[in-house]
Design a protein around this motif. Structure first.
Motif, mmCIF file in Angstrom:
data_model
loop_
_atom_site.group_PDB
_atom_site.id
_atom_site.type_symbol
_atom_site.label_atom_id
_atom_site.label_comp_id
_atom_site.label_asym_id
_atom_site.label_seq_id
_atom_site.Cartn_x
_atom_site.Cartn_y
_atom_site.Cartn_z
ATOM 1 N N THR A 217 0.855 -1.173 0.000
ATOM 2 C CA THR A 217 0.000 0.000 0.000
ATOM 3 C C THR A 217 0.899 1.234 0.000
ATOM 4 O OG1 THR A 217 -1.865 1.062 1.122
ATOM 5 C CG2 THR A 217 -0.151 0.164 2.512
ATOM 6 N N ARG A 387 -7.023 -11.613 -3.778
ATOM 7 C CA ARG A 387 -5.931 -11.064 -2.979
ATOM 8 C C ARG A 387 -6.206 -11.224 -1.495
ATOM 9 N NH1 ARG A 387 -8.430 -6.110 -4.633
ATOM 10 N NH2 ARG A 387 -9.157 -4.861 -2.868
ATOM 11 N N SER A 388 -5.130 -11.328 -0.739
ATOM 12 C CA SER A 388 -5.206 -11.390 0.726
ATOM 13 C C SER A 388 -4.632 -10.101 1.296
ATOM 14 C CB SER A 388 -4.396 -12.586 1.243
ATOM 15 O OG SER A 388 -4.910 -13.795 0.731
ATOM 16 N N TYR A 389 -5.225 -9.624 2.373
ATOM 17 C CA TYR A 389 -4.704 -8.459 3.083
ATOM 18 C C TYR A 389 -3.695 -8.933 4.121
ATOM 19 C CZ TYR A 389 -8.569 -5.899 0.973
ATOM 20 O OH TYR A 389 -9.439 -5.329 0.071
ATOM 21 N N ALA A 408 -2.603 -2.322 5.745
ATOM 22 C CA ALA A 408 -2.338 -3.676 5.247
ATOM 23 C C ALA A 408 -1.655 -3.632 3.887
ATOM 24 C CB ALA A 408 -3.641 -4.452 5.143
ATOM 25 N N ASN A 409 -0.770 -4.596 3.637
ATOM 26 C CA ASN A 409 -0.231 -4.828 2.304
ATOM 27 C C ASN A 409 -1.073 -5.896 1.619
ATOM 28 O OD1 ASN A 409 1.993 -2.968 2.469
ATOM 29 N ND2 ASN A 409 2.971 -4.390 3.884
ATOM 30 N N PHE A 410 -0.661 -6.337 0.439
ATOM 31 C CA PHE A 410 -1.468 -7.273 -0.336
ATOM 32 C C PHE A 410 -0.597 -8.423 -0.835
ATOM 33 C CE2 PHE A 410 -2.666 -2.863 -1.150
ATOM 34 C CZ PHE A 410 -3.974 -2.832 -0.665
ATOM 35 N N SER A 454 -11.251 -13.813 5.969
ATOM 36 C CA SER A 454 -10.502 -12.584 5.709
ATOM 37 C C SER A 454 -10.819 -11.536 6.773
ATOM 38 C CB SER A 454 -10.857 -12.033 4.330
ATOM 39 O OG SER A 454 -12.252 -11.813 4.222
#
Length: 566
Positions: A217, A387-389, A408-410, A454
């Motif tokens: 992010t 996608r996952s956080y 959060a990144n991805f 999630s």
């Protein structure tokens, strides 16, 4: 106008171009709509030049001097951000780069991060330290050396108390070697089906999967490794672009070899067009896949995607990210895809236009087929990529407080992404940088499907909002018993469970978790989670799960050694 979607759509409708897009959307080949969108963008002159930001000593010095202005008021987070940007923009081995390392070492010294300080001083000297600051830096390194040994000894001592929690010593699945052999992996009716092969206790690690692709992010761009998601004060810059930092030369080289050597040429385009994690993951993954394959192979593989590929593939090819084309096996189970396809067609078309200009990337012959193959894969990933956080644990350099990061990144995971969603799952995820560690939080019986969420299971988010989040993120709605209202949300404990809980020391469940008591607290939490597996909505189960998560946060902090200024 392309970058203003509402106005651009009004223009398409008035010009009659929208009809061309809708007609192309009827095709079974996802490449068709992208090629139509590309032709429209060309006809309407909506593909402007996007010049790449060039490394410059002047720009780097300006950023570093801006960082210096924050020092008197001890705004170290702003100073560090500026120094990292200054490093990213400095030409290789320049005076500007050496000065950026020098200034960053000062912050590390002030914050008593002596080993980080020494690392930056060494990099300053290897880059070409200016003569006028050599004496000052040598004195700073001498002072830092006096305390650095104490830092490393302290950390190694603390790790003893966590008992190497994330050591994954299970006998592993033969085709997916990062998954325990206690897990059965299958495909039924072109859909993944992952179940327990044997009895699994709460607290058991069932998988430790490295991401196929990660994305940052914008808030984390200058404090996190672009490759492995490590959060460290000692980041080093990409040699070519001004947008990317790495935790080590190893990560830098690995990322360049996989895809960044091509991405570098269009990084400005990606930053401009790819808002959110999905589009960024998509373009990087396409470049990575193409780097692995020859053009004739890439064209061939692009023609079998999603459910049709899952049906024909082995377990390894579907679930193991080491398999070259596992990226192309996201199930096609997203609902309401037409709006996504319409919007994504123009994004993919614009990116395709700039990819075509990357030196030595496109083939010398058969360019039309190559272009269609890229379009097909890009659109497929835009629509169906799941996608996952990634929410990592980080320790504040100023206060030493350990918390979950704010932004959060991805990432894309080929195994984890295919687990069934449930609001009260039997598995939760712990993030060790770019690795997803899957840990059982219920007693799982043989044959029982493995589920994850999630949404943090202890969250008080309503079923309505959970499904909005799922619909936006994954194009699905939850069918678990809670969301379909087939079960009461307030589970009642049995008489045996009540008697068990009477013997529990509640102080353990509410105590602040520290390294000296973490093993005792986590073991008790695991025991409670086992006993209360059938009442996951009960206050007692959720209390134990919350405390177990607190234990994981401490273990994550020690395992990753992630530090930044919060």
């Amino acid at each position: 106008m392309f970058l203003q979607p509402r106005l651009f759509n009004e223009f398409l409708v008035k010009s009659g171009f929208d009809t061309q897009v809708y007609d192309a959307m009827k095709s079974d080949d996802l490449a068709d709509v992208v090629i139509v969108a590309l032709n429209i963008l060309k006809k309407t002159n909506n593909l402007p030049d996007m010049p790449k930001l060039i490394k410059s000593e002047g720009l780097s010095n300006t950023l570093r001097e801006t960082g210096n202005k924050y020092l008197p008021t001890m705004e170290y987070i702003s100073s560090l951000h500026c120094y990292n940007k200054a490093l990213a923009c400095a030409p290789n081995n320049s005076k500007a780069m050496a000065l950026a390392y020098s200034n960053r070492s000062f912050i590390m010294f002030v914050l008593k991060r002596f080993q980080n300080c020494i690392t930056d001083i060494d990099r300053c000297f290897s880059t070409g330290c200016p003569d006028n600051i050599k004496k000052k830096l040598l004195k700073r390194r001498e002072d830092a050396n006096k305390f650095s040994l104490m830092d490393s000894l302290s950390l190694s001592t603390l790790k003893v108390f966590t008992n190497n929690f994330f050591n994954f010593n299970a006998v592993c699945h033969t085709e997916v070697p990062f998954v325990s052999k206690d897990i059965n992996i299958a495909v039924e009716f072109a859909q993944p089906k992952i179940t327990a092969a044997n009895f699994i206790n709460s607290g058991t690690i069932i998988a430790m999967e490295e991401a196929y692709m990660t994305g940052l992010t914008a808030d984390n761009q200058f404090n996190t490794c672009y490759n492995c998601l490590s959060i460290t004060p000692n980041l080093i810059p990409c040699s070519t672009c001004c947008s990317v930092l790495f935790c080590s030369e190893k990560c830098k080289q690995s990322c360049n070899e996989q895809y960044h050597k091509y991405e570098c040429d269009i990084i400005n385009v990606i930053e401009k067009l790819c808002n959110g994690g999905g589009p960024s993951l998509m373009i990087k993954s396409v470049l990575k896949l193409k780097t692995k394959l020859k053009w004739n192979e890439f064209i061939k593989e692009s023609k079998t995607l999603g459910n049709s590929r899952i049906e024909k593939s082995t377990i390894r090819e579907v679930f193991n990210s080491e398999s070259e084309c596992s990226l192309l096996t996201f199930p096609e189970n997203r609902t309401f895809v037409h709006g996504i396809i319409y919007n994504a067609s123009f994004l993919c078309a614009a990116l395709l236009h700039y990819i075509f200009k990357i030196p030595r990337f496109m083939p010398t012959s058969n360019k039309d087929e190559a272009l269609r193959a890229l379009a097909r894969v890009m659109m497929y990933l835009c629509v169906y990529g799941s996608r996952s956080y990634v929410i990592q644990t980080v320790t504040d350099l100023v206060t030493d407080q350990t918390v979950s990061q704010k932004h959060a990144n991805f990432a894309w995971y080929m195994f984890y992404s295919k687990l069934k969603h449930e609001c009260k799952p039997n598995v939760i995820v712990s993030w060790i940088n770019n690795k997803a560690v899957l840990i059982a939080v219920k007693k799982i019986m043989p044959g029982e499907e493995i589920t994850t969420s999630s949404i943090e299971p202890t969250s008080k988010m309503s079923a309505h909002h959970v499904n909005i989040d799922l619909l936006v993120g994954k194009g699905q709605v939850c069918t678990c018993m809670k969301c379909t209202k087939k079960v009461s949300q307030n589970d009642t404990l049995s008489s045996a469970q009540i008697e068990f809980m009477k013997k529990v020391d509640y102080n353990l469940l509410h105590a602040t978790v520290d390294v000296w008591h973490i093993n005792k607290i986590s073991e008790k939490c695991k025991e409670i989670l086992n006993v209360l597996t059938d009442v996951p909505h009960s206050k007692e189960y959720l209390t134990a799960l919350t405390q177990f998560r607190n234990c994981l946060i401490v273990c994550e902090a020690l395992e990753t050694e992630n530090f930044c200024i919060l």
